[in-house]
Motif scaffolding. Structure first.
Motif, PDB file in Angstrom:
ATOM      1  N   THR A 396       0.349  -1.313  -0.333  1.00 32.18           N
ATOM      2  CA  THR A 396       0.107   0.172   0.024  1.00 32.18           C
ATOM      3  C   THR A 396       0.952   1.043   0.423  1.00 32.18           C
ATOM      4  O   THR A 396       0.428   2.155  -0.406  1.00 32.18           O
ATOM      5  N   VAL A 397       2.358   1.546   1.173  1.00 33.08           N
ATOM      6  CA  VAL A 397       2.715   2.336   0.514  1.00 33.08           C
ATOM      7  C   VAL A 397       3.764   2.663  -0.565  1.00 33.08           C
ATOM      8  O   VAL A 397       3.395   3.777  -0.762  1.00 33.08           O
ATOM      9  N   LEU A 398       3.986   1.339  -0.878  1.00 37.78           N
ATOM     10  CA  LEU A 398       4.969   1.791  -2.705  1.00 37.78           C
ATOM     11  C   LEU A 398       3.685   2.477  -3.319  1.00 37.78           C
ATOM     12  O   LEU A 398       4.386   2.893  -4.016  1.00 37.78           O
ATOM     13  N   LEU A 399       2.274   1.588  -3.614  1.00 37.79           N
ATOM     14  CA  LEU A 399       1.673   1.872  -4.283  1.00 37.79           C
ATOM     15  C   LEU A 399       0.961   4.040  -4.007  1.00 37.79           C
ATOM     16  O   LEU A 399       0.433   4.575  -5.032  1.00 37.79           O
ATOM     17  N   THR A 400       0.958   4.113  -2.917  1.00 36.67           N
ATOM     18  CA  THR A 400       0.481   5.299  -2.559  1.00 36.67           C
ATOM     19  C   THR A 400       1.897   6.526  -2.813  1.00 36.67           C
ATOM     20  O   THR A 400       1.641   8.171  -3.384  1.00 36.67           O
ATOM     21  N   LEU A 401       3.322   6.026  -2.359  1.00 36.40           N
ATOM     22  CA  LEU A 401       4.104   7.214  -2.999  1.00 36.40           C
ATOM     23  C   LEU A 401       3.873   7.835  -3.967  1.00 36.40           C
ATOM     24  O   LEU A 401       4.222   8.993  -3.774  1.00 36.40           O
ATOM     25  N   PRO A 402       3.790   7.082  -4.677  1.00 37.16           N
ATOM     26  CA  PRO A 402       3.741   7.941  -6.113  1.00 37.16           C
ATOM     27  C   PRO A 402       2.774   9.054  -6.291  1.00 37.16           C
ATOM     28  O   PRO A 402       3.455  10.327  -7.341  1.00 37.16           O
ATOM     29  N   VAL A 403       1.431   9.072  -6.089  1.00 39.94           N
ATOM     30  CA  VAL A 403       0.486   9.527  -5.796  1.00 39.94           C
ATOM     31  C   VAL A 403       0.866  11.198  -4.878  1.00 39.94           C
ATOM     32  O   VAL A 403       0.731  12.172  -5.515  1.00 39.94           O
ATOM     33  N   ALA A 404       1.786  10.468  -3.519  1.00 37.58           N
ATOM     34  CA  ALA A 404       2.575  11.953  -2.633  1.00 37.58           C
ATOM     35  C   ALA A 404       2.751  12.212  -3.674  1.00 37.58           C
ATOM     36  O   ALA A 404       2.949  13.727  -2.899  1.00 37.58           O
ATOM     37  N   TRP A 405       4.023  12.091  -4.326  1.00 43.36           N
ATOM     38  CA  TRP A 405       4.704  12.976  -4.817  1.00 43.36           C
ATOM     39  C   TRP A 405       4.172  13.889  -6.447  1.00 43.36           C
ATOM     40  O   TRP A 405       3.790  14.907  -5.530  1.00 43.36           O
ATOM     41  N   MET A 421      -6.472   8.272  -0.479  1.00 41.51           N
ATOM     42  CA  MET A 421      -5.888   7.312  -1.059  1.00 41.51           C
ATOM     43  C   MET A 421      -4.586   5.877  -0.284  1.00 41.51           C
ATOM     44  O   MET A 421      -4.871   4.928  -0.963  1.00 41.51           O
ATOM     45  N   PHE A 422      -4.118   6.514  -0.018  1.00 41.05           N
ATOM     46  CA  PHE A 422      -4.161   5.825   0.981  1.00 41.05           C
ATOM     47  C   PHE A 422      -4.825   4.369   1.351  1.00 41.05           C
ATOM     48  O   PHE A 422      -4.666   3.774   1.589  1.00 41.05           O
TER      49      PHE A 422
END
Length: 447
Positions: A396-405, A421-422
């Protein structure tokens, strides 16, 4: 669909769910109520940086303490399965192992906590006033860490034995003492931010000592003796440590997300970090209430797995899931209709109120998205499927990191959109893993 309706209409399961969930909801709600009282007391002092110091200091402390949440979650699953087998010796061993781990980890975290807090504050780049008050608050809170971790182990163990009254007594006592002392120390004795931290320390030790006293009565229902020799063997520790390791990694990843919200908020200014703290109090209120139903899932599913009772496992999930959905809709409506009052209750600083009001819609949507992750966490904990929980959280964290950036240019709006989203991805990931395990027929096994 027919099976789901039949399971939902099973009245004994409703009674068992609420026998566990009702006391835990009452006790769990007292936890965010303490944060609300902290915010209300400090939030009515004259400066935003005072409220911000409690928000950041509590976030630092929570990052350390809640990362040790495996002490509760790991104990619950193993204790529930031991209770399902009516194994009194195993219950005693799980209790003692949990308390020993709590003591050792508190000593370790107390040693590394101060230098880590300095690094974190340098990273946040807060104002000088916020920096100093945050350090004072955090350093004081560390004195309560051994008691807080011991309470985690005790609450988890009691839940595993399907005893919800003892956790209710522990958490209510801790939080009522905290509220009373907070009002006295901050307003009566004028100790300010440090007074709030001192109140928490005294309250945490009061709750832990009460929990230790209550174990004697609880153990009478499960005759047995501690196998002292087994505690010296690595094999007796391996299952608990393996589960706790995986839950720790999962909890660390989860707390990192909450910590980053505080970090990014601090970079956006004192008013923003304070406003986010008030909104997250709403999330805490929702999460702790819904966790009462998740705790029931932990105990009932763990007991069903220990007894190899597949129908009871399914009924527990259906009934608890239905009530969780109803409760999440209620919270969403509450924040939609009365969210402004919720913010106004916590502070009278105009800049903080105005900032928090802007982001209220995110808080209103959050319960509907987050509820499923709480429920599924309960299933995985009861089944001691910690490895799968860990993998789901890391994914979940890995999938959300690009969105955060990509959304960082939107400021605090981007931060809240990323958080929603997370939580959505977290629920979907856990559901996918649970579905796969069910297809493979693995729910009545353990790690």
């Amino acid at each position: 669909m027919t099976t789901l309706l039949t399971d939902w209409r099973h009245r004994p399961t409703h009674r068992r769910v609420w026998a566990l969930a009702a006391p835990m909801i009452l006790s769990n709600i007292s936890v965010p109520l303490v944060a609300l009282v902290d915010s209300m007391v400090i939030g009515h002092l004259p400066h935003a940086h005072q409220l911000g110091a409690v928000a950041v200091g509590a976030s630092l402390y929570t990052f350390l303490a809640w990362a040790m949440g495996f002490l509760r979650m790991g104990s619950t699953g193993f204790a529930a399965q031991a209770a399902g087998r009516n194994d009194g010796a195993a219950l005693r061993q799980i209790l003692l192992q949990g308390l020993l781990l709590a003591l050792g980890l508190a000593m370790l975290l107390g040693t590394v906590g101060i230098p880590l807090s300095h690094l974190a504050l340098e990273w946040m780049q807060p104002s000088p006033e916020l920096n100093q008050l945050t350090q004072d608050f955090f350093h004081t809170r560390l004195f309560g860490l051994p008691a807080a971790l011991a309470s985690y182990a005790l609450v988890g163990w009691f839940l595993g034995t399907q005893n919800a009254r003892a956790p209710l007594a522990i958490l209510l006592t801790t939080n009522l003492v905290n509220i009373a002392l907070n009002l006295w120390f901050v307003l009566g004795l004028d100790w300010g931010v440090v007074g709030s931290a001192r109140a928490s320390v005294v309250a945490e030790w009061t709750g832990a000592l009460l929990g230790l006293a209550l174990t004697q009565k609880a153990l009478r229902a499960y005759p047995g003796h501690i196998a002292w020799a087994a505690l010296k063997l690595w094999e007796s520790w391996r299952p608990l440590l393996a589960v706790n390791r995986d839950i720790f990694i999962r909890s660390l990843a989860l707390q990192s997300v909450f910590f980053m919200i505080t970090v990014q908020g601090a970079r956006l200014g004192d008013a923003t970090v304070a406003a986010n703290a008030l909104l997250l109090n709403g999330l805490l209120l929702t999460a702790h209430a819904l966790d009462g139903l998740a705790h029931a899932v932990e105990a009932l599913c763990g007991h069903a797995i220990g007894a190899h009772d597949r129908p009871a496992l399914r009924r527990s999930l259906v009934v608890a899931g239905g009530w969780s959905l109803i409760a999440s809709v209620g919270f969403a409506l509450l924040f939609t209709v009365a969210g402004h009052l919720f913010i106004a209750m916590q502070t009278d600083i105009p800049s903080v109120r105005e900032t928090a009001d802007i982001y209220l819609p995110y808080l209103a949507v959050l319960p509907l998205i987050a509820v499923w992750s709480y429920l599924l966490d309960g299933l995985f904990i009861g089944a001691t499927r910690a490895r799968e929980m860990r993998n789901g959280m890391l994914l979940t964290v890995l999938l959300t990191l690009p969105v955060a950036w990509m959304l960082q240019g939107l400021g605090n709006h981007g931060l809240w959109i990323t958080f929603l989203m997370f939580m959505a991805v977290r629920s979907l990931t856990l559901w996918a893993i649970a579905w796969r395990l069910n297809r493979r027929g693995l729910w009545l096994g353990s790690n």
